[in-house]
Design a protein around this motif. Sequence first.
Motif, PDB file in Angstrom:
ATOM      1  N   LEU A  13      45.351  35.660  42.785  1.00 37.93           N
ATOM      2  CA  LEU A  13      44.537  36.608  42.031  1.00 37.93           C
ATOM      3  C   LEU A  13      43.262  35.953  41.519  1.00 37.93           C
ATOM      4  O   LEU A  13      42.185  36.573  41.517  1.00 37.93           O
ATOM      5  CB  LEU A  13      45.348  37.169  40.861  1.00 37.93           C
ATOM      6  N   ALA A  14      43.364  34.706  41.080  1.00 35.20           N
ATOM      7  CA  ALA A  14      42.171  34.000  40.597  1.00 35.20           C
ATOM      8  C   ALA A  14      41.171  33.803  41.730  1.00 35.20           C
ATOM      9  O   ALA A  14      39.961  33.985  41.546  1.00 35.20           O
ATOM     10  CB  ALA A  14      42.573  32.651  40.005  1.00 35.20           C
ATOM     11  N   LEU A  15      41.681  33.459  42.907  1.00 38.15           N
ATOM     12  CA  LEU A  15      40.805  33.276  44.066  1.00 38.15           C
ATOM     13  C   LEU A  15      40.132  34.587  44.449  1.00 38.15           C
ATOM     14  O   LEU A  15      38.928  34.616  44.737  1.00 38.15           O
ATOM     15  CB  LEU A  15      41.621  32.738  45.247  1.00 38.15           C
ATOM     16  N   ALA A  16      40.903  35.677  44.419  1.00 39.81           N
ATOM     17  CA  ALA A  16      40.330  36.988  44.749  1.00 39.81           C
ATOM     18  C   ALA A  16      39.290  37.408  43.714  1.00 39.81           C
ATOM     19  O   ALA A  16      38.249  37.982  44.056  1.00 39.81           O
ATOM     20  CB  ALA A  16      41.439  38.032  44.825  1.00 39.81           C
ATOM     21  N   ALA A  17      39.557  37.122  42.445  1.00 39.52           N
ATOM     22  CA  ALA A  17      38.612  37.503  41.391  1.00 39.52           C
ATOM     23  C   ALA A  17      37.328  36.688  41.460  1.00 39.52           C
ATOM     24  O   ALA A  17      36.257  37.171  41.081  1.00 39.52           O
ATOM     25  CB  ALA A  17      39.267  37.327  40.027  1.00 39.52           C
ATOM     26  N   LEU A  18      37.419  35.460  41.977  1.00 40.98           N
ATOM     27  CA  LEU A  18      36.246  34.591  42.062  1.00 40.98           C
ATOM     28  C   LEU A  18      35.485  34.781  43.367  1.00 40.98           C
ATOM     29  O   LEU A  18      34.420  34.168  43.538  1.00 40.98           O
ATOM     30  CB  LEU A  18      36.664  33.130  41.918  1.00 40.98           C
ATOM     31  N   LEU A  31      35.277  42.280  52.738  1.00 38.37           N
ATOM     32  CA  LEU A  31      36.533  41.950  52.066  1.00 38.37           C
ATOM     33  C   LEU A  31      37.048  43.149  51.281  1.00 38.37           C
ATOM     34  O   LEU A  31      38.261  43.409  51.250  1.00 38.37           O
ATOM     35  CB  LEU A  31      36.326  40.749  51.138  1.00 38.37           C
ATOM     36  N   GLY A  32      36.141  43.898  50.658  1.00 34.03           N
ATOM     37  CA  GLY A  32      36.551  45.105  49.952  1.00 34.03           C
ATOM     38  C   GLY A  32      37.180  46.116  50.885  1.00 34.03           C
ATOM     39  O   GLY A  32      38.189  46.760  50.552  1.00 34.03           O
ATOM     40  N   ARG A  33      36.611  46.274  52.083  1.00 37.21           N
ATOM     41  CA  ARG A  33      37.202  47.192  53.064  1.00 37.21           C
ATOM     42  C   ARG A  33      38.603  46.746  53.456  1.00 37.21           C
ATOM     43  O   ARG A  33      39.524  47.553  53.555  1.00 37.21           O
ATOM     44  CB  ARG A  33      36.326  47.258  54.325  1.00 37.21           C
ATOM     45  N   TYR A 186      34.156  46.234  44.730  1.00 40.16           N
ATOM     46  CA  TYR A 186      35.151  45.218  45.089  1.00 40.16           C
ATOM     47  C   TYR A 186      36.199  45.062  44.000  1.00 40.16           C
ATOM     48  O   TYR A 186      37.405  45.042  44.276  1.00 40.16           O
ATOM     49  CB  TYR A 186      34.463  43.877  45.351  1.00 40.16           C
ATOM     50  N   PHE A 187      35.751  44.970  42.752  1.00 35.37           N
ATOM     51  CA  PHE A 187      36.702  44.783  41.659  1.00 35.37           C
ATOM     52  C   PHE A 187      37.566  46.029  41.450  1.00 35.37           C
ATOM     53  O   PHE A 187      38.745  45.923  41.101  1.00 35.37           O
ATOM     54  CB  PHE A 187      35.969  44.413  40.371  1.00 35.37           C
ATOM     55  N   VAL A 188      36.988  47.219  41.672  1.00 31.38           N
ATOM     56  CA  VAL A 188      37.776  48.445  41.587  1.00 31.38           C
ATOM     57  C   VAL A 188      38.856  48.442  42.662  1.00 31.38           C
ATOM     58  O   VAL A 188      40.024  48.772  42.408  1.00 31.38           O
ATOM     59  CB  VAL A 188      36.873  49.683  41.734  1.00 31.38           C
ATOM     60  N   THR A 189      38.475  48.048  43.879  1.00 30.91           N
ATOM     61  CA  THR A 189      39.438  47.989  44.980  1.00 30.91           C
ATOM     62  C   THR A 189      40.536  46.967  44.705  1.00 30.91           C
ATOM     63  O   THR A 189      41.724  47.234  44.920  1.00 30.91           O
ATOM     64  CB  THR A 189      38.714  47.642  46.289  1.00 30.91           C
ATOM     65  N   LEU A 190      40.144  45.795  44.216  1.00 26.22           N
ATOM     66  CA  LEU A 190      41.124  44.751  43.911  1.00 26.22           C
ATOM     67  C   LEU A 190      42.082  45.214  42.824  1.00 26.22           C
ATOM     68  O   LEU A 190      43.302  44.998  42.918  1.00 26.22           O
ATOM     69  CB  LEU A 190      40.396  43.477  43.476  1.00 26.22           C
ATOM     70  N   LEU A 193      44.504  47.726  44.239  1.00 27.08           N
ATOM     71  CA  LEU A 193      45.479  47.047  45.096  1.00 27.08           C
ATOM     72  C   LEU A 193      46.568  46.398  44.257  1.00 27.08           C
ATOM     73  O   LEU A 193      47.763  46.485  44.591  1.00 27.08           O
ATOM     74  CB  LEU A 193      44.769  45.998  45.953  1.00 27.08           C
ATOM     75  N   VAL A 194      46.185  45.756  43.174  1.00 28.59           N
ATOM     76  CA  VAL A 194      47.165  45.114  42.290  1.00 28.59           C
ATOM     77  C   VAL A 194      48.094  46.153  41.672  1.00 28.59           C
ATOM     78  O   VAL A 194      49.320  45.959  41.613  1.00 28.59           O
ATOM     79  CB  VAL A 194      46.452  44.304  41.190  1.00 28.59           C
ATOM     80  N   VAL A 195      47.532  47.287  41.234  1.00 32.02           N
ATOM     81  CA  VAL A 195      48.345  48.346  40.634  1.00 32.02           C
ATOM     82  C   VAL A 195      49.321  48.924  41.658  1.00 32.02           C
ATOM     83  O   VAL A 195      50.518  49.093  41.367  1.00 32.02           O
ATOM     84  CB  VAL A 195      47.442  49.461  40.065  1.00 32.02           C
ATOM     85  N   VAL A 196      48.830  49.217  42.846  1.00 37.57           N
ATOM     86  CA  VAL A 196      49.688  49.780  43.888  1.00 37.57           C
ATOM     87  C   VAL A 196      50.777  48.784  44.288  1.00 37.57           C
ATOM     88  O   VAL A 196      51.945  49.150  44.477  1.00 37.57           O
ATOM     89  CB  VAL A 196      48.844  50.182  45.116  1.00 37.57           C
ATOM     90  N   PHE A 197      50.404  47.509  44.389  1.00 38.73           N
ATOM     91  CA  PHE A 197      51.380  46.474  44.751  1.00 38.73           C
ATOM     92  C   PHE A 197      52.462  46.359  43.682  1.00 38.73           C
ATOM     93  O   PHE A 197      53.662  46.322  43.989  1.00 38.73           O
ATOM     94  CB  PHE A 197      50.669  45.136  44.929  1.00 38.73           C
ATOM     95  N   ALA A 198      52.048  46.297  42.405  1.00 39.62           N
ATOM     96  CA  ALA A 198      53.014  46.159  41.318  1.00 39.62           C
ATOM     97  C   ALA A 198      53.934  47.376  41.246  1.00 39.62           C
ATOM     98  O   ALA A 198      55.152  47.236  41.048  1.00 39.62           O
ATOM     99  CB  ALA A 198      52.280  45.963  39.996  1.00 39.62           C
TER     100      ALA A 198
END
Length: 353
Positions: A13-18, A31-33, A186-190, A193-198
């Motif tokens: 997650l840190a890598l994706a956020a950076l 990457l967002g796509r 990108y941050f909205v997509t990320l 994705l985290v919400v859907v995954f969790a």
Amino acid sequence: MTALHRYGWIAVLALAALAPSFVSSYDLNLLGRFLAMGILAIGIVLIWGEAGILSLGQGVFFGLGGYSIAMYMKLASLPSGSLPDFMEWSGVMALPWWWAPFANPVFALAAIIVIPTAFAALFSWLVFRRRIVGVYFALITQAVALTFATLLTSQQNTTGGYNGLTGFTGIFGLPLGTPETNRILYFVTLALLVVVFAFSKWLTGSRYGTLLRATRDGENRVRFLGYNTTPYKVVAFAFAGMFASIAGALFTLHAGVVSPAFVGVVPSIEMVVWVAVGGRHSLWGAVLGALVVNLAKDVISSAMPEAWLYVLGLVFILTVMFLPNGIAGLIEDLIEKSRNRRIPEADLVEEPK
């Protein structure tokens, strides 16, 4: 979850956020796509990996989400009283009644969730209550994808035809295509994705997930125990449709276009290949598969456009033959073997004199 797994997820997650800090705006858009497609892949895990239902029509729900947000953006960019350019070229005199509600952003956002989910639930209920499963269900969903793509292509005057919808200028006051907007999207997509995954992780670990897997492994036995299996499969298919729609809307925002080329039979089969490569029994594997396959598609199709479908077919064949559980299965097997490996103790006992 072990400490190693926890630290691993934090690092990812840190890598994706950076990522926005060390990749170009163009690569961040790509990457967002790919992350958006990972949301769709999670839905396929629910229906294929957990429920044992192979759907070859997820492109339909992807398209519903994409066209919902595209219709809003198309109308939002027009002066009051004007029609989209393709409608004017086709001689349309008035905006179709079913286009008008999409001028409202709240309706458009609600449509991304409600319309595909309701359609997926109704369609799956009609099919599953007749106990249609296996290859027959896969063929029906493939036929629906073909019908949907054909319908979009044939209605040039109201859907844009084969060219689809494009030419958007912005979304909710943000100009599309700028580095700042790319970062926000990108941050909205990320985050989604985290919400859907969790949520999917919680769902598959619940009692519902246990019954869904039991239905996959022995539906007749579950029925014999007194459970009606249809609602469990309908819920899984409805969530998969909703996730695909969210992915379609996000992809459209990143790509700036949506067309029948994204919703037909071939794209729907590609979506299944993503999950097969990543691992259809693993949520994180499905996301990884979506990233890997789409990255390969971008590289190969840019260099050799005609070769991509052949490469995709070869990848699927090799995956089925040598990696039936995908990349995630291979990694999990290697981890398990490393845990079970024991270093033999040295024979330090001296022989009696």
